[in-house]
Write an enzyme that holds these catalytic residues in place. Structure first.
Site, PDB file in Angstrom:
ATOM      1  N   PHE A 230       0.857  -1.182   0.000  1.00 45.40           N
ATOM      2  CA  PHE A 230       0.000   0.000   0.000  1.00 45.40           C
ATOM      3  C   PHE A 230       0.891   1.229   0.000  1.00 45.40           C
ATOM      4  CE2 PHE A 230      -2.323   3.545   1.631  1.00 45.40           C
ATOM      5  CZ  PHE A 230      -3.568   3.417   1.061  1.00 45.40           C
TER       6      PHE A 230
ATOM      7  N   LYS B  41       2.056  10.489   8.393  1.00 42.98           N
ATOM      8  CA  LYS B  41       1.410   9.956   9.612  1.00 42.98           C
ATOM      9  C   LYS B  41       2.073  10.464  10.901  1.00 42.98           C
ATOM     10  CE  LYS B  41      -0.620   5.749   7.610  1.00 42.98           C
ATOM     11  NZ  LYS B  41      -1.982   5.646   8.074  1.00 42.98           N
TER      12      LYS B  41
ATOM     13  N   ASP C 284       9.244   3.120   1.606  1.00 40.67           N
ATOM     14  CA  ASP C 284       8.065   3.855   2.038  1.00 40.67           C
ATOM     15  C   ASP C 284       7.842   3.589   3.530  1.00 40.67           C
ATOM     16  OD1 ASP C 284       5.519   4.663   2.711  1.00 40.67           O
ATOM     17  OD2 ASP C 284       4.554   3.877   0.908  1.00 40.67           O
TER      18      ASP C 284
ATOM     19  N   THR D  28       1.803  24.333  -4.569  1.00 36.28           N
ATOM     20  CA  THR D  28       1.598  25.608  -3.870  1.00 36.28           C
ATOM     21  C   THR D  28       2.149  25.560  -2.448  1.00 36.28           C
ATOM     22  OG1 THR D  28      -0.363  26.128  -5.150  1.00 36.28           O
ATOM     23  CG2 THR D  28      -0.134  27.267  -3.049  1.00 36.28           C
TER      24      THR D  28
END
Lengths: 500, 500
Positions: free
Chosen positions: A217, A357, A326, A381
């Site tokens: 994931f 997280k 990751d 941005t």
């Protein structure tokens, strides 16, 4: 904001009462409790089943605005403290899921509340800058104080982003840019590259790929989603890329008892990785990078050995792919080390390490050569939010001051040993207890029983999360102590006893 | 936090001094200034050229951590107020770019600072929830008070997200899901759909497409990036999808003088849109949705008529595609209406309207039928940030209390009329002045002159931004008044006079 702070002594005595009073209690601590959480509650306290009437009412109300199929219940965050989440019906639950593993030091930590009341910080919250063009004066210092103080080995560069998906998306882009520049031999695109890129055509938009693993994931935006293979519901109906997917080792637990079998399984997967790299190169879609979680979380808490990851790292070097680790769910201390990849024991663990997280801000660390040399290639941005860096710096102070990584190792051991014992006792229901630090999981005999256990445990005052097909994952905050593990284990034992 | 608040009277008198003292001044206001910004400074004040020595030092320092090619200068956000951004060298600049159009009511607005000091709000900042599963008690109320109070016509559903790219990515996913369910005739996927989706294959991951326009900008994550076609540097080296790209009308300005020519140009583009829809259907990559900006911003402030958008809406209906209006840059009041699409004068403007920037939170509104009926299809850990909803609710209060949309219309008129005058005077340099509200732009003869003008204007105390090949875009906050327009025009006039 008067917090009824429980003193260490009082907490300890209350603690003992709860403990010994729990039915079917077997987990009376043998050693003195080393540390108490000073601002914590003393135990769960349930007034209704969950969701209670007020939560149900609010869910109905929100249902007119959004899909509420995933809403568990509504929370009273003002009243939540430390390891305990309080809901709108006055139920107080020990939280071993922590907002999908994203609350590092518990609810309403005094250090974070204090930071909010410091007038010098107000402007950071009120004026969100476009960080990539107009950073605040203290930005380099805050990055140094927060993220760079926990930089993975070999990495001195960090880019903040708003969330985990944005972090992985931009990490992928960095790997593609790096790969193409390597192929070119320089970083200056041709006129044809420039012209074709704008109209979605090669060579400007090349047919490169990222290799990922089954069960992984990495997020739900379209680049990330092409590397996510945990559940169909995440991916269904969304167009994607033809990128290679390797098998992730399916190990037997406890790992130390099956080292030969597991090593074979890992070899099989590594061979497949190399085959896929060759196959996709031949297809004209070369693998620019490999992305992997140190422990597959959402996909079912699937572990692999340090050897596996070291070999994967070497395969990347051999084939000229970047290696992206990751750590969105594993990072931030919950495995007993700040980064899960530190358990591999290597100096050069990765080219890119992404996070979010528990780090409160998204982003990724990268090696020098992975950073694009031109402006506006990695840009948006906001590029993160300096207010989150403020919180993170304070969280890291607390982690160091309170030796929370040691605490995690200690409470994780209590948790996992308890799970081993329960697994022996309820072998028809439980299997494959596994974990590192408090990042633990256990399998339940089937999906339906798993979900029943989750609800029953919640009604007794403990919040857990599922993962994979039939696993329960444990993701407490870093202030989760041995005695919290025991509170949970007692309640879990009760639930299992009633199931049997 | 002692703010030297300038009283209305004092500001007015200081204002007049600056005004009349400016060299080459032609923009003395003919009408009395209607409203002053109470917490604003009285004008630019420059101590060094920009970036000054302290900014240069910090840029060097940050350069060891990140690519700093896009950094303009470092800011002192504590000292910035209202329409004025202060840098770390003590330069105070009138800000007509506002962090890439993302500061709605100026720097350090007293209403937002006050919100920060309310102890009832602390917990919202300190405890970021996983909104999709464990929302706070006040979440439905806050959504109703903030976002739903400005919901586009026909929409009662809103989903928050962390940033503009995530908003568009998830809006795209909603359109794909909606399209596939329409094709199925129901929302239950087949076993084959489920099985293949996890491994990136059809039919689970179908070959659907989103139609976008040349010159558009919809973000930089990989789904969004496939619909972004403003500059090569955004897209170069990143794999993408084979999705149709239609021409966006290239109109002549002022629009009212070229209505016949512009109508022809728009017809040509609309025909091309229909051709592409047919062509991509034949290719086996049907168009699930069309995404468009009401004014192409990053791509060069390209306008189209209400007629064009109404026709596009009808084309979507005719061909069964969803219509997604991306208001990330145009939304929030800067065109004189809260949403730019309100200028089209239709009751059913879109199926999805996405936002971010001035709304402070990302997200999108959608019609009922666009919301997936199953949980976890549109989901991520944070799903936005309730702290941003708090700020947004207060921003909307200020907009209403101070009639800021009317003010924007008034100051926008002053700005655009001034640009028309300057364009007549400097016809060799300036052309195509255009705008709606304060969302204005003007073209410069060439890219190099444009960049020179941007730097010179900044050194005189005004921050502007570029867009497209050779445009300057104006993106002041909603508290930008007529007299601010005049301050800018005077300075701009000086710069142009020196260039000539």
């Amino acid at each position: 904001m008067a917090f009824p702070l429980i003193t260490r002594q009082l907490a300890l005595s209350l603690q003992k009462n709860v403990w010994l009073g729990a039915s079917g209690c077997r987990y009376v601590s043998k050693t003195a409790t080393k540390t108490q959480v000073e601002f914590d509650y003393n135990g769960p306290s349930m007034k209704t089943s969950v969701p209670g009437p007020r939560s149900q009412e609010l869910t109905k109300q929100l249902g007119d605005i959004q899909n509420v199929g995933a809403v568990n219940f509504f929370c009273n965050y003002e009243e939540s403290r430390g390891n305990y989440l309080v809901d709108v019906d006055g139920n107080r639950m020990l939280d071993l899921y922590t907002q999908i593993s994203s609350i590092p030091i518990g609810y309403n930590h005094p250090a974070l509340l204090k930071l909010m009341t410091n007038p010098n910080n107000l402007s950071t919250f009120v004026n969100r800058p476009a960080l990539g063009i107009l950073p605040p004066e203290n930005f380099p210092d805050k990055l140094t104080e927060s993220l760079l103080s926990v930089a993975p080995s070999g990495m001195t560069r960090v880019q903040t982003m708003a969330c985990g998906s944005c972090s992985n998306e931009n990490a992928f882009k960095s790997m593609f840019i790096w790969y193409k520049n390597k192929e070119r031999g320089h970083s200056t695109p041709s006129d044809e590259d420039l012209r074709t890129s704008v109209i979605n055509q090669a060579p400007g938009c090349p047919d490169l790929s990222i290799l990922s693993f089954m069960g992984s994931f990495h997020g739900r935006t379209m680049g990330c989603l092409a590397t996510t293979h945990s559940k169909a519901i995440h991916k269904l109906d969304v167009p994607t890329f033809d990128w290679p997917i390797a098998p992730f080792p399916r190990l037997q637990y406890p790992l130390e008892e099956f080292s030969r079998e597991n090593a074979q399984e890992e070899s099989r997967c590594l061979e497949e990785v190399e085959d896929l790299i060759v196959k996709w190169r031949q297809k004209g879609k070369p693998v620019a990078g490999i992305v992997v979680e140190p422990i597959q979380a959402e996909g079912g808490d699937n572990h692999a050995s340090p050897d596996f990851f070291r070999s994967l790292r070497n395969i990347c070097r051999k084939h000229g792919c970047a290696f992206h680790v990751d750590e969105v769910q594993t990072g931030g201390g919950t495995t007993g080390k700040f980064w899960a990849h530190e358990h591999w024991g290597v100096d050069d663990p990765a080219d890119i390490v992404s996070f979010s997280k528990k780090l409160l801000t998204g982003g990724y660390f990268q090696k020098d050569e992975l950073q694009p040399d031109k402006a506006y290639r990695i840009f948006n941005t906001w590029m993160g939010d300096p207010a989150k860096n403020l919180f993170l710096a304070e969280v890291l102070n607390v982690i160091r001051r309170e030796n929370l990584l040691e605490e995690v190792t200690r409470s994780g051991k209590a948790l996992l040993n308890g799970l081993y014992e329960l697994q022996a006792q309820y072998s028809g229901i439980l299997s494959r207890a596994r974990g590192q630090g408090t990042f633990c999981a256990i399998d339940i005999c089937d999906d339906e029983t798993r979900n029943r256990i989750l609800l029953k445990t919640r009604d007794k005052g403990v919040i857990l999360g599922g993962c994979g097909d039939r696993s329960i994952r444990f993701r407490p905050a870093l202030i989760f102590k041995e005695y919290h593990a025991h509170i949970f284990l007692n309640i879990f034992n009760d639930v299992l006893a009633q199931l049997k």
